[in-house]
Design a protein around this motif. Structure first.
Motif, mmCIF file in Angstrom:
data_model
loop_
_atom_site.group_PDB
_atom_site.id
_atom_site.type_symbol
_atom_site.label_atom_id
_atom_site.label_comp_id
_atom_site.label_asym_id
_atom_site.label_seq_id
_atom_site.Cartn_x
_atom_site.Cartn_y
_atom_site.Cartn_z
ATOM 1 N N ALA A 158 54.671 28.807 -37.424
ATOM 2 C CA ALA A 158 54.272 27.725 -38.335
ATOM 3 C C ALA A 158 52.858 27.250 -38.021
ATOM 4 N N ILE A 159 52.528 27.143 -36.707
ATOM 5 C CA ILE A 159 51.187 26.694 -36.309
ATOM 6 C C ILE A 159 50.157 27.772 -36.638
ATOM 7 N N ALA A 160 50.515 29.026 -36.391
ATOM 8 C CA ALA A 160 49.605 30.131 -36.716
ATOM 9 C C ALA A 160 49.276 30.122 -38.205
ATOM 10 N N TYR A 161 50.284 29.885 -39.028
ATOM 11 C CA TYR A 161 50.073 29.875 -40.480
ATOM 12 C C TYR A 161 49.171 28.706 -40.887
ATOM 13 N N THR A 162 49.359 27.546 -40.258
ATOM 14 C CA THR A 162 48.532 26.374 -40.569
ATOM 15 C C THR A 162 47.070 26.638 -40.225
ATOM 16 N N ILE A 184 44.318 34.786 -46.619
ATOM 17 C CA ILE A 184 45.034 34.749 -45.331
ATOM 18 C C ILE A 184 45.351 36.160 -44.846
ATOM 19 N N ALA A 185 45.684 37.035 -45.783
ATOM 20 C CA ALA A 185 46.032 38.414 -45.425
ATOM 21 C C ALA A 185 44.870 39.153 -44.772
ATOM 22 N N ASP A 186 43.639 38.677 -45.025
ATOM 23 C CA ASP A 186 42.458 39.343 -44.463
ATOM 24 C C ASP A 186 41.954 38.666 -43.188
ATOM 25 N N LEU A 187 42.650 37.618 -42.760
ATOM 26 C CA LEU A 187 42.297 36.931 -41.514
ATOM 27 C C LEU A 187 43.204 37.423 -40.388
ATOM 28 N N LYS A 188 42.720 37.268 -39.148
ATOM 29 C CA LYS A 188 43.522 37.737 -38.003
ATOM 30 C C LYS A 188 43.312 36.844 -36.788
ATOM 31 N N ILE A 189 44.421 36.412 -36.181
ATOM 32 C CA ILE A 189 44.338 35.681 -34.915
ATOM 33 C C ILE A 189 44.203 36.721 -33.813
ATOM 34 N N THR A 190 43.093 36.695 -33.116
ATOM 35 C CA THR A 190 42.844 37.708 -32.087
ATOM 36 C C THR A 190 43.200 37.235 -30.683
ATOM 37 N N LYS A 229 39.588 35.758 -36.401
ATOM 38 C CA LYS A 229 38.517 36.626 -36.898
ATOM 39 C C LYS A 229 38.384 36.408 -38.403
ATOM 40 N N VAL A 230 37.203 35.935 -38.806
ATOM 41 C CA VAL A 230 36.922 35.659 -40.217
ATOM 42 C C VAL A 230 35.720 36.515 -40.609
ATOM 43 N N LYS A 231 35.995 37.603 -41.318
ATOM 44 C CA LYS A 231 34.949 38.586 -41.628
ATOM 45 C C LYS A 231 34.312 39.043 -40.314
ATOM 46 N N GLY A 232 33.029 38.807 -40.130
ATOM 47 C CA GLY A 232 32.385 39.283 -38.899
ATOM 48 C C GLY A 232 32.279 38.216 -37.833
ATOM 49 N N GLN A 233 32.902 37.055 -38.070
ATOM 50 C CA GLN A 233 32.783 35.947 -37.124
ATOM 51 C C GLN A 233 34.117 35.666 -36.423
#
Length: 245
Positions: free
Chosen positions: A159-163, A176-182, A216-220
Motif C-alpha cells: 500500500a505504501i509502495a503504491y502511494t 505508474i507501470a513505467d516507474l520502478k522502486i529500486t 526510478k523516474v525516466k533517467g532520474q
C-alpha cells in the motif's frame, strides 16, 4: 480329522502320567503365567514413568519458550503487512526465550555498549515464502522489532509502495507501470527535521520510524522519506521535477 486325532492322543498320554507329574506341570504353567504377567506389568510401569518424564521435559521446554498466542498473532500480522503474504501462509518456525542485555541489542544494534538494562522476551523466526525473518519481541508484546537486515524491498508494504509511485506519477506525468522502486531502506530518522530532508537540524532526538525509498523516474532517481504508517511521504526537494509531457 488328523488334528483331532493328534489332540486326543496328547490328552490321553497326559492322563496316563502320574498325578505328581501332572500337578508339577500345572504349577509350573501357573508360575510361568504369573511371571509373564509380572514382567508385563513392570514393563508397562517403566514405560509409563518414561513417558511421564518425557512429557514433563517437553512441557517445561515449551513453558520456557512459550510464546503467547496474542503475541504470535501480532508478529504474524506485522509480517503480513510488510510482505503482503496471507497470514495462513506464514509460519513461525522457531521461538527462543531470551534476555536481551540492553535495548540496543534488542533492536539488533551491531555496535552496542555493555550497559546492562535487560529486556525479557523472545527471538522469533517467521517463514515468509522462501525467506526467514527474525523478530525480537518483549514479554509484554508491546515492542516488536524486525531484523533490519531482512530484504527491504520485501518488507515495504504494498500500500505504501503504491502511494509513493502514485505521487511520483502525479509529479512526473509518467505512468505508474513505467516507474520502478529500486531501493527501500528501513530507517530511524533522528527527528522530523531530518525526516523532512532538513539540512540544518537540531540534535533533538524525536525519532520517526520509516523508510528511505528510491524511485526510478525516466533517467532520474527520486528519493522519498516515508513514515511507518505511510501517512507522511516527503520527496527530496533537491529532485528536479520532470516536466509533464
Amino acid at each position: 480329522m488328523k488334528s483331532l486325532i493328534k489332540v486326543s492322543a496328547v490328552i490321553k498320554s497326559t492322563l496316563q502320567l502320574p498325578r505328581g507329574v501332572v500337578l508339577t506341570l500345572a504349577l509350573t504353567s501357573t508360575s510361568l503365567l504369573s511371571c509373564g504377567l509380572g514382567l508385563t506389568q513392570n514393563n508397562t510401569a517403566v514405560a509409563v514413568v518414561n513417558t511421564n518424564t518425557t512429557q514433563l521435559s517437553q512441557r517445561l521446554q515449551a513453558q520456557s519458550n512459550n510464546l503467547p498466542r496474542a503475541i504470535a498473532n501480532r508478529i504474524l500480522r506485522d509480517a503480513f503487512k510488510r510482505s503482503g503474504v496471507a497470514k495462513r501462509e506464514l509460519q513461525i518456525t522457531q521461538v527462543i526465550s531470551k534476555t536481551f542485555s540492553n535495548p540496543c541489542l534488542f533492536n539488533f544494534g551491531e555496535i552496542c555498549t555493555r550497559e546492562y538494562n535487560p529486556i525479557e522476551g523472545w527471538e522469533v523466526v517467521v517463514r515468509v515464502r522462501q525467506d526467514l525473518w527474525t523478530y525480537h519481541v518483549d514479554k509484554s508484546g508491546k515492542q516488536i522489532v524486525l531484523d533490519p537486515k531482512v530484504s527491504a524491498l520485501q518488507i515495504l508494504p504494498k500500500a505504501i509502495a503504491y502511494t509513493i509511485l502514485s505521487d511520483a506519477s502525479n509529479r512526473s506525468g509518467v505512468l505508474i507501470a513505467d516507474l520502478k522502486i529500486t531501493q527501500a531502506t528501513p530507517k530511524t530518522f533522528g527527528n522530523p527535521c531530518q525526516f523532512n530532508f532538513g539540512e540544518i537540524c537540531t540534535q533533538q532526538y524525536d525519532p520517526v520510524e520509516g523508510w528511505e525509498v528510491i524511485v526510478k523516474v525516466k533517467g532520474q532517481f527520486w528519493t522519498y522519506h516515508v513514515n511507518k504508517s505511510g501517512s507522511q511521504i516527503v520527496l527530496d526537494p533537491k529532485v528536479s521535477a520532470i516536466n509533464k509531457s
